[in-house]
Design a protein around this motif. Structure first.
Motif, PDB file in Angstrom:
ATOM      1  N   THR A  19      18.515  10.062   4.700  1.00 12.04           N
ATOM      2  CA  THR A  19      16.880  10.241   4.101  1.00 12.04           C
ATOM      3  C   THR A  19      16.991  10.410   3.404  1.00 12.04           C
ATOM      4  OG1 THR A  19      16.346  12.921   5.393  1.00 12.04           O
ATOM      5  CG2 THR A  19      16.252  11.187   6.638  1.00 12.04           C
TER       6      THR A  19
ATOM      7  N   GLY B 117       7.948   9.100   2.585  1.00 10.45           N
ATOM      8  CA  GLY B 117       8.996   9.516   3.730  1.00 10.45           C
ATOM      9  C   GLY B 117       9.725   8.098   3.224  1.00 10.45           C
TER      10      GLY B 117
ATOM     11  N   CYS C 285      14.280   6.723   4.598  1.00 12.38           N
ATOM     12  CA  CYS C 285      15.274   6.702   5.035  1.00 12.38           C
ATOM     13  C   CYS C 285      16.425   5.221   4.085  1.00 12.38           C
ATOM     14  CB  CYS C 285      15.647   7.148   6.152  1.00 12.38           C
ATOM     15  SG  CYS C 285      15.040   5.484   7.731  1.00 12.38           S
TER      16      CYS C 285
ATOM     17  N   VAL D 155      11.587   7.712  11.654  1.00 17.64           N
ATOM     18  CA  VAL D 155      11.868   8.852   9.805  1.00 17.64           C
ATOM     19  C   VAL D 155      11.612   8.381   9.265  1.00 17.64           C
ATOM     20  CG1 VAL D 155      14.272   9.506   9.723  1.00 17.64           C
ATOM     21  CG2 VAL D 155      14.592   8.605  11.360  1.00 17.64           C
TER      22      VAL D 155
ATOM     23  N   ARG E  11       7.844  10.291  10.150  1.00 16.63           N
ATOM     24  CA  ARG E  11       8.509  11.370  10.175  1.00 16.63           C
ATOM     25  C   ARG E  11       8.274  12.238   8.668  1.00 16.63           C
ATOM     26  NH1 ARG E  11       6.634  15.136  13.839  1.00 16.63           N
ATOM     27  NH2 ARG E  11       5.425  15.658  11.953  1.00 16.63           N
ATOM     28  N   LEU E  12       8.624  11.525   8.138  1.00 12.08           N
ATOM     29  CA  LEU E  12       8.682  12.264   7.063  1.00 12.08           C
ATOM     30  C   LEU E  12       7.547  12.050   6.039  1.00 12.08           C
ATOM     31  CD1 LEU E  12      11.962  11.314   5.466  1.00 12.08           C
ATOM     32  CD2 LEU E  12      11.666  13.721   6.640  1.00 12.08           C
TER      33      LEU E  12
ATOM     34  N   ASN F 149       5.150  14.932   7.611  1.00  4.36           N
ATOM     35  CA  ASN F 149       5.171  16.301   7.201  1.00  4.36           C
ATOM     36  C   ASN F 149       4.957  16.509   5.518  1.00  4.36           C
ATOM     37  OD1 ASN F 149       6.899  16.148   9.643  1.00  4.36           O
ATOM     38  ND2 ASN F 149       8.599  15.840   8.699  1.00  4.36           N
TER      39      ASN F 149
ATOM     40  N   GLN G  40      17.850  10.530  15.478  1.00  6.29           N
ATOM     41  CA  GLN G  40      16.418  10.708  14.394  1.00  6.29           C
ATOM     42  C   GLN G  40      16.727  11.900  13.852  1.00  6.29           C
ATOM     43  OE1 GLN G  40      13.879   8.645  17.172  1.00  6.29           O
ATOM     44  NE2 GLN G  40      13.758   7.024  15.527  1.00  6.29           N
ATOM     45  N   LYS G  41      16.484  12.488  15.430  1.00  4.45           N
ATOM     46  CA  LYS G  41      16.113  14.311  15.629  1.00  4.45           C
ATOM     47  C   LYS G  41      17.788  15.186  14.346  1.00  4.45           C
ATOM     48  CE  LYS G  41      14.579  14.587  20.166  1.00  4.45           C
ATOM     49  NZ  LYS G  41      14.559  15.081  21.866  1.00  4.45           N
TER      50      LYS G  41
ATOM     51  N   ILE H  14      16.413  14.436  10.725  1.00  5.34           N
ATOM     52  CA  ILE H  14      14.951  14.795   9.970  1.00  5.34           C
ATOM     53  C   ILE H  14      14.920  16.418  10.357  1.00  5.34           C
ATOM     54  CG2 ILE H  14      13.521  12.835  10.387  1.00  5.34           C
ATOM     55  CD1 ILE H  14      12.340  14.313  13.132  1.00  5.34           C
TER      56      ILE H  14
END
Length: 236
Positions: free
Chosen positions: A18, A26, A28, A135, A138-139, A142, A232-233, A236
């Motif tokens: 990432t 975001g 990656c 991903v 998601r970033l 966030n 993925q988990k 991040i």
């Protein structure tokens, strides 16, 4: 035996790095075997015209492949003045797959554009793009939460994708290019982290397939998606 020596249910090595782009909200770099895709998510503080005044946001995607992502040079689509049909089909798949995991009202009237650029291709580029694209998304989400620009998380669940097919008469997961080019049946499975299906693309590429084989491929996909979600988990 698969060309790579993998077991029928064995995924290629997965890595997700990432923060690889300084300016994207975001980003990656996802590597699934020898398939490498650079993914970024950009927040635009306005909704598309067809959503203005609706209170809902939008997530869309763009996809491209670098000229030497494959063993021979592909001409840049910009040089021909238009995108190819395959490119359009793939980026639409990425966009609608990612939207399936988004609460668009929680996102508010803004758009997030996810760009997926294939640096190196060895099969499964659309699946890697969806998995890495999530991903990046998601970033970016966030960042919205940290800035207080949204009051609740607009992402409902993980979204990931994997290819499965019938190669040499056997159901296999995560096809690389030698398998993809010779598979009798080829499919792409897009799922949520909870295991719900978003989209299934299946086609006979040289041999028809049975309902039982379809079930076997779905079982392989579920296990493969679980590995991708775990990656993925971890990222991040």
């Amino acid at each position: 035996m698969r060309p790579s020596g993998r077991n029928l249910s064995e995924m290629r090595p997965i890595s997700i790095e990432t923060g690889v782009m300084a300016h994207a909200e975001g980003s990656c770099l996802i590597k699934v075997g020898a398939t490498h895709v650079l993914c970024s998510a950009s927040i635009e503080e306005k909704a598309p015209p067809f959503l203005r005044g609706s209170g809902q946001g939008w997530v869309t995607a763009e996809y491209g492949m670098l000229p030497r992502a494959t063993n021979t040079r592909n001409r840049r689509e910009a040089a021909s003045g238009k995108q190819g049909g395959r490119t359009v089909e793939i980026q639409r798949l990425i966009g609608r797959s990612l939207r399936a995991g988004v609460d668009r009202r929680a996102l508010g009237e803004r758009q997030i554009v996810v760009d997926c650029d294939v640096i190196q291709a060895d099969g499964g580029t659309r699946c890697a793009s969806i998995t890495g694209g999530w991903v990046a998304l998601r970033l970016a989400a966030n960042k919205l939460l940290e800035a207080g620009l949204v009051t609740s998380d607009p992402l409902l669940d993980h979204v990931a994708a994997v290819s499965c097919g019938i190669y040499a008469g056997q159901p296999v997961v995560d096809l690389d290019y030698p398998e993809d080019s010779e598979a009798g049946t080829d499919g792409n499975f897009v799922m949520t982290g909870a295991g719900n299906l978003i989209e299934v693309q299946m086609s006979a590429e040289g041999a028809t397939f049975t309902r039982d084989q379809m079930g076997q491929l779905l079982d392989l996909a579920e296990a493969g998606i679980a590995e991708l979600v775990a990656a993925q988990k971890a990222a991040i």
